[in-house]
Design an enzyme around this catalytic site. Sequence first.
Site, mmCIF file in Angstrom:
data_model
loop_
_atom_site.group_PDB
_atom_site.id
_atom_site.type_symbol
_atom_site.label_atom_id
_atom_site.label_comp_id
_atom_site.label_asym_id
_atom_site.label_seq_id
_atom_site.Cartn_x
_atom_site.Cartn_y
_atom_site.Cartn_z
ATOM 1 N N TRP A 52 8.119 -2.286 -7.635
ATOM 2 C CA TRP A 52 7.758 -0.961 -7.651
ATOM 3 C C TRP A 52 8.323 -0.249 -6.357
ATOM 4 O O TRP A 52 8.094 0.994 -6.325
ATOM 5 C CB TRP A 52 6.341 -0.637 -7.943
ATOM 6 C CG TRP A 52 5.365 -1.074 -6.814
ATOM 7 C CD1 TRP A 52 5.136 -2.285 -6.114
ATOM 8 C CD2 TRP A 52 4.174 -0.101 -6.166
ATOM 9 N NE1 TRP A 52 4.135 -2.309 -5.284
ATOM 10 C CE2 TRP A 52 3.653 -0.947 -5.338
ATOM 11 C CE3 TRP A 52 3.675 1.092 -6.673
ATOM 12 C CZ2 TRP A 52 2.539 -0.597 -4.672
ATOM 13 C CZ3 TRP A 52 2.692 1.495 -6.028
ATOM 14 C CH2 TRP A 52 2.121 0.719 -4.827
ATOM 15 N N ASP A 53 8.091 -1.079 -5.197
ATOM 16 C CA ASP A 53 8.719 -0.504 -4.141
ATOM 17 C C ASP A 53 9.912 0.480 -4.150
ATOM 18 O O ASP A 53 9.868 1.253 -3.594
ATOM 19 C CB ASP A 53 8.920 -1.608 -3.060
ATOM 20 C CG ASP A 53 8.248 -2.832 -2.955
ATOM 21 O OD1 ASP A 53 7.461 -3.013 -3.957
ATOM 22 O OD2 ASP A 53 7.979 -3.404 -1.907
ATOM 23 N N GLU A 56 -3.814 -6.054 -4.248
ATOM 24 C CA GLU A 56 -3.657 -7.322 -4.858
ATOM 25 C C GLU A 56 -4.728 -8.281 -4.485
ATOM 26 O O GLU A 56 -4.817 -9.515 -4.818
ATOM 27 C CB GLU A 56 -2.149 -8.049 -4.605
ATOM 28 C CG GLU A 56 -1.086 -7.309 -5.197
ATOM 29 C CD GLU A 56 0.179 -7.747 -4.700
ATOM 30 O OE1 GLU A 56 0.532 -7.961 -3.800
ATOM 31 O OE2 GLU A 56 1.188 -7.541 -5.666
ATOM 32 N N LYS A 104 -6.345 -5.133 0.474
ATOM 33 C CA LYS A 104 -4.806 -5.439 1.172
ATOM 34 C C LYS A 104 -4.418 -4.032 1.358
ATOM 35 O O LYS A 104 -3.633 -3.670 2.411
ATOM 36 C CB LYS A 104 -4.014 -6.168 0.053
ATOM 37 C CG LYS A 104 -2.869 -6.897 0.875
ATOM 38 C CD LYS A 104 -2.368 -7.657 -0.470
ATOM 39 C CE LYS A 104 -0.855 -8.071 -0.018
ATOM 40 N NZ LYS A 104 -0.167 -8.774 -1.029
#
Lengths: 740, 740
Positions: A334-335, A474, A574
Amino acid sequence: MNEVNVINENKFDLQSINKYATIMALGNGYLGLRASHEEYYSEQTRGMYVAGVYNKFTSNDVTEIVNLPDLIGMKIEINGEIFSVLTGEILSYERILNMQKGELTREVVWKNKDGNRFCLKFQRFASKDNLHLLASKITVISLDCDASVKITTGIDAQTSNFGKQHLLEENIRVIDKKVMHAVYRTTESNHTIALATSCNVPSTSDVSFVAKNRQLMAIIKQDLTVDQPFELEKISAIYTSIDKVEEEPAQASIQAVQDNKSTGYDRLLESSAIKWNHFWEQKRVCISSKEEIDQIAIDFSLYHIEIMTPSHDDRFSVGAKGLTGEGYKGHVFWDTEIFIAPFHLFTEPEVARKLLTYRYLHIKEAKDKATKNGYAGALFPWESAYSGMEETPEYAAINILTGTRQKVASAIAEHHIVADIAFAVCQYYENTLDDVFMANEGLELLKETARFWISRTTDENEVLSINDVIGPDEYTEHINNNAYTNYMAYYNVQQALCYMEKYNKIEEDLIKSGNDFLNRLYLPQPNEDKIIPQDDTFLLKPEIDLSIYKQTQGSQAILFDYSRQEVNEMQILKQADVVMLLYLFPNLFDEDVVKKNLHYYEEHTIHDSSLSKAIHAIVAARCGEKENAYRLFQEACLIDLGPNPKSSDEGIHAASLGANWLATIFGFANITVDANKLKINPNLPKNWDKLFFPFHWQGTNLKISITHESITVTKQTDAEVAIEINGELFNLTDQIIASL
Amino acid sequence: MNEVNVINENKFDLQSINKYATIMALGNGYLGLRASHEEYYSEQTRGMYVAGVYNKFTSNDVTEIVNLPDLIGMKIEINGEIFSVLTGEILSYERILNMQKGELTREVVWKNKDGNRFCLKFQRFASKDNLHLLASKITVISLDCDASVKITTGIDAQTSNFGKQHLLEENIRVIDKKVMHAVYRTTESNHTIALATSCNVPSTSDVSFVAKNRQLMAIIKQDLTVDQPFELEKISAIYTSIDKVEEEPAQASIQAVQDNKSTGYDRLLESSAIKWNHFWEQKRVCISSKEEIDQIAIDFSLYHIEIMTPSHDDRFSVGAKGLTGEGYKGHVFWDTEIFIAPFHLFTEPEVARKLLTYRYLHIKEAKDKATKNGYAGALFPWESAYSGMEETPEYAAINILTGTRQKVASAIAEHHIVADIAFAVCQYYENTLDDVFMANEGLELLKETARFWISRTTDENEVLSINDVIGPDEYTEHINNNAYTNYMAYYNVQQALCYMEKYNKIEEDLIKSGNDFLNRLYLPQPNEDKIIPQDDTFLLKPEIDLSIYKQTQGSQAILFDYSRQEVNEMQILKQADVVMLLYLFPNLFDEDVVKKNLHYYEEHTIHDSSLSKAIHAIVAARCGEKENAYRLFQEACLIDLGPNPKSSDEGIHAASLGANWLATIFGFANITVDANKLKINPNLPKNWDKLFFPFHWQGTNLKISITHESITVTKQTDAEVAIEINGELFNLTDQIIASL
């Protein structure tokens, strides 16, 4: 405009050899080339990659971007001694990545064991003018005595992906006693890779060729007269069977070298530098800051975004490490849509369209994945490569202490990527008003992704939940009603319905089920403390002091102290999903909610993801917390450029570089789009005197200059543009100068 | 007996790093381990091989001995600086291969960039007591200051055969936070390779483990107190699925490490050294020479013959480079039977029998090859490996200038290997009188090879020719009636008939066709100049002056000036077939013919084959040309031990080492066997005062001591032995002392 900054390396350090090989990489979107040295060091990981060229080492393996045969390596022997920066004495050393023209140079003055000095100058570039061309040059000057040099260089197919060999040698040749030529085939994906290279040397040089053990080498011997430079130029070309060219790659590579070898390094560089110059003229962001690193970092970000993006071909997308290393196997996440595509969208929208087309071309594979998982519509893979199929490894690396392997949950549950792609489609249309794309590819993407979300829900007492997902964070897996996911899914379905109606391409069933979804989907709301729960259970979990882990951000040090399962059961992030959501939808909640959530989640976020900090910076900046935002931005800029000698060994942090641009434009310049209107409410850090950048908005190229006192917006095209600056509406005909 | 010599390296030279990695290799016949350094150098080719473990990289590739994951490499960081002999300053350096006990040691005093001195001592051995064990040890002493050391070592599967990866990683584990364990499978031959290793370190060391990119590593950190040695021992085990052991290789490797790790390096070395000591006691050849190199060379030869020979398992044989490198892909040639097996036969005949059994076990594949090529009987492959099938590449490496590939003729025409094997069978029986073997495996081999030769002839006016062959001299291809081949074939058939009759295992057809073959086969006879023509056309071909090529013997430099086809049409020899024939059959021609042929062919021989010189030395010695013989012998001894820094990069010259022993025993001691009688007619070089060696003859272990004045023969067993010394017959009951 000042020259674009250079990245410098003023001393050789074996411990950071792979960091610099990454950050000083060259490329042009077609190919990426790690900045490994010409001479060999065992610690050095060489790498050359071509966008789209992946292979599986075995059928059980995950597909990975193929490390291609090396064209850069040179064994340099001077008076019989192998040149290495480790031996003899280094009297001076400087390596420069000149981002202005896309050239990497190095100059070393080396005293050999006999006490004689030699100056060695190395140059190389990957052409931005002809994407298949790579050129390098070495100049050797003996400073004290007559001497002899012997250089062995050619095409070296002993390279591999850390021992995994993806290439079969199909043919090697020397054409006309000049052009070395080699053809390889990937073992599983069956792509042909053709390389050709020619060494230009003085007629006095003695040249012979040798082929052995997957190496095709020219051996060039030359006597050196003191102070007389010896130059060797190497002009190389790379073609593959997946290129959109008519010729066979073998012939094309030979032809390219034949056509360009006599042009020579300097003139080929010039042609490439013109293209780079154009890039910087069109797209550079200029920051007048008290901190020099700010401008360097933004130049560095744009340079890398440019070399990582395969804008020549809509069949490929951007890997999580670009084309600079083998981290994440070169896969697309998705970056691309959320972190990297916006830079293109707001500077050259056609590139953003190509990146979306990559997804569109694989809608079938996404639909297959949805079907396979029991859903409707299109479930785009968490990790994607050439085939468009799910490439996430099924199992994580073995836990060597327990001998067990954990299933990787991302492919099964990290479904927000579906909505991320839909978001990027809508963002693309908002800026381009490209009805041709939107009524066709765009709408198709929106409809199929919407269908997925509708099928993804669970009906719980008339309320629709999205259960068992992973958000961007995550460290928190398998949760229900992830705020980021649910809001994104809502937007996805809403936009699908909206564009169906706009283009009058109604599917009654979808309208009906879509409206039902929008009516009944659970959207987490701020609690009494105004905190939006990240998911159904997050706020109920225990908290711990994260300060020690924040000190080693990015290292995932928490996993040494706690198991993944234990981390999952605490309020440990995260990266913060809610902050991400607030960034993407700045008007969803009022400022007080935004601020409270930023602070709450910032406290619980380690920033172990490189995607995290710059997004926090944006939200902080928008909240007017300029210095907090600036600190986060500066820290984000150090993810690759900071002092950690190992941080970038496996490649650049592509998304984080995109995020640096996002932070500058959407954080500090604070551009937002609301109801099809551009708004600018700048929040320049104290250290910045001025921020200047181009911004493409609905067909118009704006130039926006922001100081603490005023904003100046100019444009080159005729159309009028309405811009709201700090709440005041301006109609841009020619130039706006607004005082702040 | 003096201690066996050591091989020394007193200074580090990058240019000869791979030569020394070969000549200082360790091994035990089960495994071979190149003497690569613990620390990494990009020029260094690491290698570990297990006898019999071959694989094809692709189905079109030739099978090759697999370079296994590395157990030796260590990244050594002292005070954060990576240790390398190239950096800092080397105050002293000595590496020693102690052949007496089979241990490789190195001691380096290194001054780091801060000016602090460290002594690093490295030790390793491959156990001769437990063939699966490998142990290494590093001792670090900080000489000037307290310091810290960090060592990263484990199991590294990034190794490959020059980029070709043969191994899939099947499993990696750390057992009980101590034993690193990894299992691999070869991609095509489907062998399992299991490795285990344990690092013994002080309890004060900080140990952690990491697995990534085909590496399983322990990271050991230790603070160093000045002058206090820090020791790290690494005890490793290797098992494969083709081992003759009952346990699964995975479990066996773990168990072996568990069982031996607490025994420790020193005691494990002791057990191994006892076996080496026994070897030297039983088999050493002692030369009292004015030239120290003579003893070193013969020790070196025996050491390497011992480590290259898989005497533990009759399913494997000796590769042309032993287990020291990847040259000739680890394949087995006639080298084994003619050059290497005799050492074993005349010191420990069971080993020679195992090597013959290897051939016997593959008689079916040899018969298949014969059938496929239109012949009867057994046509043994020119190159052989695990399967026993022909492994010679069909085509030579591409000619990179023309783009063409030449068919490799050896597999098609270099048929003398069939008779070479038969010769070795007969030689084995003559020495052992092993009727059990001979009446079964031996006779079967003789019959099938005889059948091949009978079918291999062409009837030309009632005379049988053997056409279109290649003799040992590979510079002369596709010729008819090669002297070596025809005489060897004759002997092969003759012996088959003879042993059939001896064991009364008559096949009438074979007797008949065999006798016809013997009656009608053309055997080239000396011409009027007493020269035996190498083949039908050789003596008619033009001659050229070879002196310049003789200066670069072994380099095949002639092929830079002439094509193979051109070389084929001149009297140019790589090695001399007729001289080879004269060596194997010393009584075939009278002394004058032998001398004339030796001189004629010596003049036309470049000695580009490493098999050549020592054989010439034997024939010269027998002709009484002691100093000529000695010169040839000394030159032969330098094939690996000489100054050429690249001569042995791809492995040891196995056959040439066997030939050094042959030259000593059959040349200078001049032992021959005639009509089942041992003859000794010594021709010691002037430089040699005394030659002492064991010699196994028909069940009796003789010790033979030769000076210029006398011969002393002693034995340990009861049986009487008749020995003819310089023409005088002695009956050895206890000891013979004969004056010369």
